[in-house]
Design an enzyme around this catalytic site. Structure first.
Site, short mmCIF file in Angstrom:
data_model
loop_
_atom_site.label_atom_id
_atom_site.label_comp_id
_atom_site.label_asym_id
_atom_site.label_seq_id
_atom_site.Cartn_x
_atom_site.Cartn_y
_atom_site.Cartn_z
N ASP A 27 0.72 9.72 -7.44
CA ASP A 27 1.19 8.87 -6.35
C ASP A 27 2.06 9.67 -5.37
OD1 ASP A 27 1.34 6.39 -5.04
OD2 ASP A 27 3.20 5.85 -6.08
N HIS A 47 -4.34 5.25 -0.51
CA HIS A 47 -3.84 3.96 -0.97
C HIS A 47 -4.80 2.82 -0.61
CE1 HIS A 47 -0.01 5.79 -2.13
NE2 HIS A 47 0.28 4.66 -2.74
N HIS A 75 -7.10 2.74 -3.43
CA HIS A 75 -6.39 2.07 -4.53
C HIS A 75 -6.42 0.55 -4.35
CE1 HIS A 75 -2.75 -0.19 -5.57
NE2 HIS A 75 -2.85 0.39 -6.75
N HIS A 100 -1.54 2.66 -11.11
CA HIS A 100 -1.47 2.80 -9.65
C HIS A 100 -1.69 4.26 -9.22
CE1 HIS A 100 0.25 2.13 -5.56
NE2 HIS A 100 0.77 3.33 -5.75
ZN LIG Z 1 1.73 4.44 -4.24
#
Ligand SMILES: [Zn+2]
Length: 353
Positions: free
Chosen positions: A154, A232, A235, A249
């Protein structure tokens, strides 16, 4: 934690401690001495099932019945996002206590809202960063190593996303944030392997500082110019298919970086993106981040699930459109299934340092 009693008690008398059931248990030996010494009158509540609108409605009622005058948020990203947004809505102070290295949520003035089925819905910009952040390495060590690996995925995304979303901005703070994101990437590339081998070593502490603190401060300095981009967005799309829910995540985001670089290569002819992806593939192999849909446990998803993911990621308000070219769901699907493709195009230059 043992040195934080005065700082915590300065925020109020009646905290509502918000976390998951497991972390609310883990925190007891740390928080009880502070409660006793400073005569705090706490209540505690779970944020589960997720950082959702319904969880927040329930928690606001608990704040009111307990007459809480500040919030203590404890846990990973979703617990902290819930606690922060709760404090923001109730206009009271907040302490964040991360229990894993998988999150910059302890620092940032942003919360992500999910649906009852854990599909990403939208993010909320908060009025300010948390009033107090307590990073206790012994708490971080209670989390499985997989969490820190996800946190690395991340955090390293900051460079690949901020360097795109900042565009041609010449604003001082934007440039500063992007350069810090580059430093963050370099620290993670250099130290992650050693950090994961020894959680008592300096490299481990430095990598935790990088994923939790430096990643958080970059979001603060960069603000609206250093937002997320395609990594993202991918994601967010993946959170809409049930079979992807076991992936963390940061694992989905790490895979999303490869997808973003593949898009830059396929649609923009960007050769630097090829070098960057090659570098990341080696790094992911070393530390165990997913490189493909198969690695995410999605080797058997259907074409319609892949299409659904891509369509969510390409919705008009998606951050994927911060890329300097347009992306269709079909193009995104092609990138999503070819993240390890290293054919034809010769790999030459390193990405600029
Ligand atoms: Zn993130």
């Amino acid at each position: 934690m043992s040195q934080s009693g005065t700082a915590i008690a300065a925020l109020g008398k009646r905290p509502l401690i918000v976390g998951g059931n497991h972390t609310l248990e883990i925190i007891q030996p740390y928080i009880q001495p502070i409660i006793q010494e400073y005569k705090l009158e706490p209540a505690q509540a779970s944020y589960l099932p997720d950082c959702t609108e319904s969880s927040l409605t329930k928690l606001r009622e608990t704040v009111a019945t307990h007459k809480a005058d500040f919030i203590i948020g404890i846990g990973g990203g979703k617990a902290l996002d819930t606690a922060k947004l709760l404090a923001h809505q109730c206009q009271i102070s907040i302490v964040t206590i991360p229990t894993s290295g998988a999150t910059c949520a302890a620092w940032t003035a942003l919360s992500n809202i999910y649906s009852e089925t854990s599909a990403f819905q939208y993010d909320v910009t908060l009025a300010r960063c948390p009033d107090l952040l307590i990073l206790d390495y012994s708490l971080i060590r209670t989390a499985p190593q997989r969490m820190l690996v996800a946190g690395i995925g991340d955090a390293i995304a900051k460079w690949y996303e901020a360097s795109v979303s900042s565009g041609k901005s010449t604003a001082t703070l934007t440039i500063a944030a992007v350069q810090q994101a580059r430093i963050l990437r370099d620290i993670l590339l250099q130290k992650s392997t050693a950090a994961l081998e020894n959680d008592r070593g300096d490299d481990w502490r430095e990598v935790v500082d990088a994923t939790v603190l430096l990643a958080g401060v970059i979001g603060g300095i960069g603000g609206a110019n250093c937002r997320t981009v395609a990594a993202h967005a991918v994601h967010n799309g993946l959170t809409h298919i049930q079979c992807a829910h076991h992936a963390l995540h940061g694992e989905k985001v790490a895979y999303g970086i490869l997808v973003q670089l593949r898009l830059e290569e396929m649609l923009q002819g960007n050769q630097l993106a090829v070098s960057a992806r090659k570098q990341l593939l080696e790094f992911y192999t070393d530390i165990g981040l997913p490189q493909t849909l198969e690695d995410l446990g999605l080797g058997n998803i259907s074409l319609s699930q892949l299409r659904q993911t891509a369509e969510v990621a390409c919705q008009p308000n998606s951050d994927i459109h911060r890329l300097p070219f347009s992306v269709s769901p079909e193009q995104l699907m092609a990138a999503m299934v070819s993240t390890r493709e290293l054919a034809e195009t010769p790999v030459g230059r390193e990405i600029p340092g």
